[in-house]
Scaffold this motif. Structure first.
Motif, PDB file in Angstrom:
ATOM      1  N   ASN A  55      -1.534   2.380  -9.382  1.00 17.74           N
ATOM      2  CA  ASN A  55      -1.012   3.020  -8.176  1.00 17.74           C
ATOM      3  C   ASN A  55       0.499   3.151  -8.215  1.00 17.74           C
ATOM      4  O   ASN A  55       1.129   3.436  -7.204  1.00 17.74           O
ATOM      5  N   GLN A  56       1.094   2.874  -9.376  1.00 18.72           N
ATOM      6  CA  GLN A  56       2.535   2.969  -9.505  1.00 18.72           C
ATOM      7  C   GLN A  56       2.956   4.428  -9.346  1.00 18.72           C
ATOM      8  O   GLN A  56       2.481   5.316 -10.060  1.00 18.72           O
ATOM      9  N   ASN A  57       3.848   4.701  -8.427  1.00 22.49           N
ATOM     10  CA  ASN A  57       4.271   6.065  -8.130  1.00 22.49           C
ATOM     11  C   ASN A  57       5.548   6.459  -8.861  1.00 22.49           C
ATOM     12  O   ASN A  57       5.982   7.601  -8.742  1.00 22.49           O
TER      13      ASN A  57
ATOM     14  N   ASP B 130       1.966  13.564  -1.242  1.00 22.32           N
ATOM     15  CA  ASP B 130       1.106  12.697  -2.037  1.00 22.32           C
ATOM     16  C   ASP B 130       0.509  11.600  -1.150  1.00 22.32           C
ATOM     17  O   ASP B 130       0.651  11.616   0.072  1.00 22.32           O
TER      18      ASP B 130
ATOM     19  N   THR C  31       1.357   8.666  -0.630  1.00 23.39           N
ATOM     20  CA  THR C  31       2.333   7.843   0.091  1.00 23.39           C
ATOM     21  C   THR C  31       2.990   8.589   1.234  1.00 23.39           C
ATOM     22  O   THR C  31       3.834   8.032   1.933  1.00 23.39           O
TER      23      THR C  31
ATOM     24  N   PRO D  98       6.646  14.927  -4.073  1.00 23.98           N
ATOM     25  CA  PRO D  98       7.083  14.489  -5.409  1.00 23.98           C
ATOM     26  C   PRO D  98       8.539  14.862  -5.640  1.00 23.98           C
ATOM     27  O   PRO D  98       9.024  15.914  -5.206  1.00 23.98           O
TER      28      PRO D  98
ATOM     29  N   ASN E 176       8.890  10.477  -9.196  1.00 24.39           N
ATOM     30  CA  ASN E 176       8.307   9.782  -8.047  1.00 24.39           C
ATOM     31  C   ASN E 176       7.177  10.647  -7.517  1.00 24.39           C
ATOM     32  O   ASN E 176       7.397  11.608  -6.784  1.00 24.39           O
ATOM     33  N   ALA E 177       5.933  10.307  -7.916  1.00 29.78           N
ATOM     34  CA  ALA E 177       4.777  11.113  -7.527  1.00 29.78           C
ATOM     35  C   ALA E 177       3.509  10.341  -7.842  1.00 29.78           C
ATOM     36  O   ALA E 177       3.534   9.271  -8.455  1.00 29.78           O
ATOM     37  N   ASP E 178       2.368  10.905  -7.393  1.00 28.41           N
ATOM     38  CA  ASP E 178       1.081  10.317  -7.727  1.00 28.41           C
ATOM     39  C   ASP E 178       0.857  10.372  -9.234  1.00 28.41           C
ATOM     40  O   ASP E 178       1.446  11.211  -9.930  1.00 28.41           O
TER      41      ASP E 178
ATOM     42  N   GLN F 209       2.344  12.910 -11.991  1.00 31.63           N
ATOM     43  CA  GLN F 209       3.164  12.375 -13.074  1.00 31.63           C
ATOM     44  C   GLN F 209       2.686  12.880 -14.433  1.00 31.63           C
ATOM     45  O   GLN F 209       3.493  13.264 -15.284  1.00 31.63           O
TER      46      GLN F 209
END
Length: 652
Positions: free
Chosen positions: A258-260, A289, A291, A295, A309-311, A315
């Motif tokens: 789940n690291q964005n 996204d 969160t 992005p 910085n994205a799903d 990415q």
């Protein structure tokens, strides 16, 4: 018993009781009944003409029965089989003779490396494997090798060496041909969490760490990443490919996160140039996204990295774009060749004369003066006249006198060629003078310039070799004509080359080129600070093949001028007309051509070859010019690269 070798050369006489033959001379009916081996070898030597070297341990009796006639070659093959039955072998040597030795020594003696697998003789054969492994092939062949033969392999060359009787080697070759077949399959695995390039690197890392361990067939599978579809292509044995698929899917499954945030380090491209492209790609993703944020992509200059910085799905898509753009771009060496050949010729011939009135003023002023002649007779005469009449009472000169003297001096300084004349002042104060001046000049020049520059594909590069000269752009004087204020600009003069290359399919190169050659011709007039510059430039776009020399443009110019100044009527008189005119002729011819040659540099080897060639040329020129055959360039490079003290480098 003392060991010795029996050498039988040529024909030997065979006992009539041991052999009878009713066939023609080329065929033989062979019948031996419990005959000595040496006697049989003598007969074979007689029939075939071969030379035999017999080991001392070869002993025994043999029996051979033939109901039909045999040729010499057939008889020799029967002999080879007979020797094998009795535990002996016949081995050829480099001299053409044959050794008859015990069977256990045959494989160790010289045996020919050949594809001729006929007869009962030892041969050596090398087989290159294409698909099956060397170890697997040796494991299969080892039980088939004869008691005195052997088989060995070389994994680095993927080859197997077999030494045995020709018949047995032929049987083993058939087995190898049946085994060495391509049974590999192809499979594609789609990845969900790991990029294709990263998965290939993971497998390669594991394969490298396993190189010194056990032979795991799973890592004999070839893995090729396909970034466009984020899949990996697998090729290998069906069982090994199946095991590799299981491994790839396990790695891909445990990589779910789940690291964005993801940091992508760039290898070849400047991130600041790529950032605007990625920002446009991000704008194409609609919505937010998981969160609740859109992005974003940022650039970190010190590490030349991009921060995404994205799903994870976004990415991966952005990383695919990055990897396709972050590639090593080829370079282009652009070499310009500028050749200018000019020839200028000028001739001037003129006569000036002057006569002034005396002190009583009873004589008119008579003179001739031409703009293309020097020195100026009028300036010289004026300086002489005022020098005699315009001095002050205290002996000092006036400003007018100084002006005339400066004009006369300038006229003399600007004189070229040869002058012949006379003049003076008579007793009545009349001034007179005659000057004949002649000048001829011939100027030739051959200018060759070869500017070169290495430019990145689709990126502008420029080269300048020259000077910056001052050009007056304005001048202001105060109300009393003192304290002048002048503004100047700096103008570049020399050789300029600006190019933007674009490499197309088929190694065709598109070049946007600006080429300029300029120089300073001199002052506008004598004593002037304003300069005249000569400039030749080309701005164009051309197509050229890799390494091809093409012409960009050129100029061929011929300028002929004739100037005649004189007194009307008198100048055309036959003979004496030359005393009343001045003639000047000039001829200038210019040949200018500009060539270009682009060379593509794709790899480190291409750059190294180009650098070494230029380095060797410059160092060779220095060695040729120096008295001791040394090169300062080589000395400096040796000191910098080898960290050798300069004093030690000079001593070498």
């Amino acid at each position: 018993m003392i060991a010795r070798l029996k050498v039988l050369i040529g024909s030997a006489v065979c006992a009539a009781a041991l052999m009878s033959s009713s066939a023609p001379a080329q065929d033989h009916v062979v019948n031996f009944e419990d005959a000595e081996i040496q006697a049989v070898i003598e007969d074979v030597s007689s029939v075939t003409g071969y030379t035999f070297i017999i080991d001392p341990s070869v002993r025994g009796r043999v029996s051979i029965t033939s109901q039909s006639a045999l040729s010499a070659e057939e008889y020799f093959q029967v002999f080879l089989s007979t020797m094998r039955v009795h535990g002996y072998t016949v081995v050829p040597t480099s001299s053409g003779a044959f050794q008859v030795v015990p069977d256990n020594l045959g494989a160790r003696n010289t045996s020919p490396v050949t594809d001729d697998l006929r007869g009962d003789r030892y041969v050596t054969t090398v087989v290159r494997l294409d698909h099956v492994g060397v170890r697997d092939a040796i494991d299969v062949l080892r039980p088939m090798v004869g008691a005195s033969g052997f088989v060995n392999g070389m994994e680095s060359a993927s080859s197997v060496v077999m030494v045995d009787y020709a018949e047995n080697v032929r049987r083993m070759l058939q087995v190898i041909n049946d085994l060495d077949r391509d049974t590999s399959v192809f499979e594609m695995v789609e990845l969900n969490n790991v990029s294709a390039g990263e998965m290939a690197r993971i497998i390669q890392t594991v394969r490298t760490s396993n190189a010194s361990g056990d032979d795991d067939r799973t890592f004999n599978v070839t893995v090729a990443p396909i970034p466009a579809s984020n899949t990996v292509l697998l090729r290998g044995n069906p069982d090994a490919v199946r095991d590799m698929i299981t491994l790839v899917r396990r790695v891909d499954a445990v990589s779910q996160s789940n690291q964005n945030f993801r940091v992508v380090a760039l290898s070849h491209t400047n991130g600041s140039d790529m950032l605007p492209i990625l920002e446009q790609v991000v704008e194409s993703f609609t919505g937010e996204d998981s969160t609740g944020r859109r992005p974003t992509v940022s650039y970190h200059g010190p590490t030349n990295s991009l921060v995404i910085n994205a799903d994870p799905d976004v990415q991966r898509e952005l990383e695919i774009v990055i990897r396709q753009l972050d590639v090593r771009r080829p370079q282009v060496l652009v070499e310009g060749i500028i050749v200018e050949i000019s020839d200028g010729m000028a001739e001037d011939l003129g006569v000036q004369f002057l006569l002034t009135g005396g002190d009583s003023g009873d004589a008119p002023l008579v003179m001739t003066r031409y703009s293309n002649t020097s020195p100026d007779l009028l300036a010289l005469t004026g300086a002489l006249a005022f020098d005699n009449t315009s001095s002050n009472s205290d002996g000092t000169t006036t400003s007018s006198d100084n002006t005339l003297r400066d004009a006369a001096l300038t006229s003399l300084l600007g004189f070229e060629g040869a002058a012949l004349g006379f003049g003076g002042e008579d007793s009545d104060g009349r001034l007179f003078g005659v000057i004949l001046n002649a000048v001829e000049s011939d100027t030739e020049s051959n200018v060759l310039a070869t500017p070169s520059i290495v430019a990145m594909d689709n990126q502008e590069a420029s080269f300048l070799s020259g000077q910056e000269i001052p050009i007056t752009t304005g001048e202001t004087l105060s109300s009393d004509n003192n304290n002048p204020f002048r503004t100047i600009d700096r103008e570049e003069v020399g050789v300029k080359l600006t190019v933007t290359p674009q490499i197309n399919d088929g190694d065709t190169i598109r070049l946007d080129i600006f080429q300029e050659v300029s120089s300073v011709l001199g002052a506008v007039t004598t004593g002037s600070t304003d300069l005249i510059t000569s400039k030749r430039s080309i701005t164009t776009t051309v197509l050229a093949d890799n390494g091809e020399i093409i012409v960009l443009g050129g100029l061929i110019q011929q300028d002929d001028q004739t100037t005649i100044q004189g007194i009307p009527g008198l100048m055309n008189m036959p003979g004496v007309g030359r005393l009343f005119r001045s003639e000047g002729e000039s001829s200038t011819r210019t040949n200018l051509m500009v060539f270009i040659r682009p060379t593509i540099i794709r790899s480190e080897a291409d750059m190294a070859a180009l650098t070494n060639r230029r380095y060797d040329y410059i160092s060779g020129q220095q060695r040729a010019a120096s008295t001791d055959g040394s090169s300062s360039l080589e000395d400096i490079v040796r000191v910098l690269m080898d960290d050798t003290p300069l004093s030690a480098a000079e001593d070498e």
